[in-house]
Write a protein that holds these residues in place. Structure first.
Motif, PDB file in Angstrom:
ATOM      1  N   TYR A 135       0.827  -1.202   0.000  1.00  0.00           N
ATOM      2  CA  TYR A 135       0.000   0.000   0.000  1.00  0.00           C
ATOM      3  C   TYR A 135       0.867   1.260   0.000  1.00  0.00           C
ATOM      4  CZ  TYR A 135      -3.432   3.507   1.298  1.00  0.00           C
ATOM      5  OH  TYR A 135      -4.225   4.633   1.322  1.00  0.00           O
ATOM      6  N   TRP A 138       1.958   1.725  -3.453  1.00  0.00           N
ATOM      7  CA  TRP A 138       0.814   2.186  -4.250  1.00  0.00           C
ATOM      8  C   TRP A 138       0.562   3.672  -4.008  1.00  0.00           C
ATOM      9  CZ3 TRP A 138      -3.731   4.614  -3.104  1.00  0.00           C
ATOM     10  CH2 TRP A 138      -4.690   4.680  -4.130  1.00  0.00           C
ATOM     11  N   HIS A 142       0.541   6.586  -6.670  1.00  0.00           N
ATOM     12  CA  HIS A 142      -0.705   7.351  -6.811  1.00  0.00           C
ATOM     13  C   HIS A 142      -0.424   8.856  -6.755  1.00  0.00           C
ATOM     14  CE1 HIS A 142      -4.930   8.463  -6.341  1.00  0.00           C
ATOM     15  NE2 HIS A 142      -4.580   9.185  -5.295  1.00  0.00           N
ATOM     16  N   TYR A 173      -6.397   2.846  -9.244  1.00  0.00           N
ATOM     17  CA  TYR A 173      -7.379   2.486  -8.207  1.00  0.00           C
ATOM     18  C   TYR A 173      -7.764   1.010  -8.321  1.00  0.00           C
ATOM     19  CZ  TYR A 173      -8.350   7.040  -6.096  1.00  0.00           C
ATOM     20  OH  TYR A 173      -8.259   8.213  -5.385  1.00  0.00           O
ATOM     21  N   VAL A 176      -5.297  -1.027  -6.239  1.00  0.00           N
ATOM     22  CA  VAL A 176      -5.416  -1.043  -4.781  1.00  0.00           C
ATOM     23  C   VAL A 176      -6.573  -1.924  -4.335  1.00  0.00           C
ATOM     24  CG1 VAL A 176      -6.960   0.945  -4.432  1.00  0.00           C
ATOM     25  CG2 VAL A 176      -5.211   0.421  -2.740  1.00  0.00           C
ATOM     26  N   LYS A 180      -6.329  -5.062  -1.766  1.00  0.00           N
ATOM     27  CA  LYS A 180      -7.188  -5.197  -0.598  1.00  0.00           C
ATOM     28  C   LYS A 180      -7.936  -6.529  -0.612  1.00  0.00           C
ATOM     29  CE  LYS A 180      -9.354  -1.735   1.128  1.00  0.00           C
ATOM     30  NZ  LYS A 180     -10.314  -0.623   1.305  1.00  0.00           N
TER      31      LYS A 180
END
Length: 347
Positions: A135, A138, A142, A173, A176, A180
């Motif tokens: 994350y 990411w 982002h 997006y 991610v 998750k």
């Protein structure tokens, strides 16, 4: 009676008296010169002795200074060698961890071993660590994409070039939500807690992420002017998102109550009741109910993902670009608020 000199045969007169005086004078001068030379030699010897003493003292200081410099250089080399070895060891360990994470991702699971005294951590702990690292990567990417989108919008790029930037952010997006999904399968509690986010972001979390209805409210003030069709689409999307959120929230409340009822039925566990079979049966029921938590988290992320996609379809390219920037800036300010809160002076 005494003659001053005698006439020699060759006609010269030798002055015996003067000659004697001259000899005595020469002897006196020589004696004086010898005494002076002795004194000069003694003084010169004393000067040489002092100079040699000073020189010896200076040489000793120089030798001590050289020895100190050599010792300092040796210690510096040792520290440098230890530092280089530590860097090399850290680099090798990081490479090993990256290889293990890559292998785990290919297998669809998270396994990282050797992080604590050479023994493997639990799969749950490894999953949390792996997701937090992914994350963070990411989020950095982002931010780069958002900066490119902001630059393109401010420089008045054409719709075709701007559309490429918008599509890049939307595709990011997608990544991610994939991360998750894997994280929920590995450790649902970690994903529910939102520990990979800042404290301020966690205050507004709902089932591991943002509320879709709140996102639409935030964007509503920044997307004008909207056509009637767009306004109707946004209103319908917000209403459907709110209904889905209410349904999931009620499901979570029911799950929590079911877990409370199941766990409270076994008062003090197997040692007090004496019935190990009943205790294990009740724990198995609680585990089966808890598995529903993963489904709720998947449904919540699916709602968020669909909300972003539908918003993208309703808006124009420039409106979508502004919406993505507004949403990203909102989250950035939440992270900044957390940093300011944690750094505040405490009395």
């Amino acid at each position: 009676m005494y003659q001053k000199g005698t006439t020699l045969g060759n006609g010269h007169i030798e002055n015996w008296g003067d000659s004697g005086l001259a000899d005595n004078s020469q002897q006196t001068d020589t004696s004086t010169d010898v005494d002076t030379d002795d004194k000069n030699q003694l003084q010169h010897g004393a000067i040489i002795t002092v100079d040699q003493s000073k020189s010896k003292t200076g040489d000793q200081k120089t030798l001590r200074r050289l020895a100190q410099n050599r010792e300092a250089a040796r210690k510096s080399r040792l520290r440098k060698k230890a530092y280089v070895q530590q860097l090399e060891s850290s680099r090798l360990r990081l490479t090993q961890l990256e290889q293990e994470l890559q292998k785990a991702r290919q297998q669809g699971i998270f396994i990282v071993s050797g992080l604590s005294g050479g023994h493997g951590l639990s799969v749950s702990g490894n999953a949390a660590l792996a997701f937090d690292m992914d994350y963070a990567h990411w989020l950095n990417e982002h931010q780069r994409l958002i900066n490119d989108l902001r630059s393109g919008l401010n420089s008045h790029l054409g719709d075709s070039e701007l559309r490429i930037l918008v599509e890049s952010v939307m595709a990011h997006y997608d990544e991610v939500f994939k991360l998750k999904s894997i994280g929920v399968k590995a450790d649902a509690f970690h994903m529910l807690s939102g520990m990979w986010k800042t404290p301020a972001e966690r205050c507004f979390m709902w089932l591991g992420g943002f509320r879709s209805s709140e996102l639409l409210k935030i964007l509503g003030n920044h997307l004008e002017p909207l056509t009637d069709q767009q306004l109707m689409g946004i209103c319908n999307l917000q209403q459907s998102s709110q209904q889905a959120e209410d349904a999931l929230s009620q499901g979570m409340e029911a799950l929590q109550q079911a877990l409370v009822d199941t766990l409270s039925s076994a008062c003090l566990g197997p040692t007090a009741s004496g019935n190990v079979a009943d205790y294990m049966s009740q724990m198995a029921i609680a585990m089966s109910k808890l598995a529903t938590l993963e489904n709720f988290l998947h449904q919540a992320d699916l709602l968020r993902h669909q909300t972003l996609q539908q918003m993208h379809r309703i808006l124009t390219t420039r409106q979508a670009a502004r919406a993505l920037l507004v949403f990203s800036d909102y989250n950035s300010r939440l992270r900044a608020l957390s940093s300011l809160w944690l750094a505040r002076p405490r009395n």
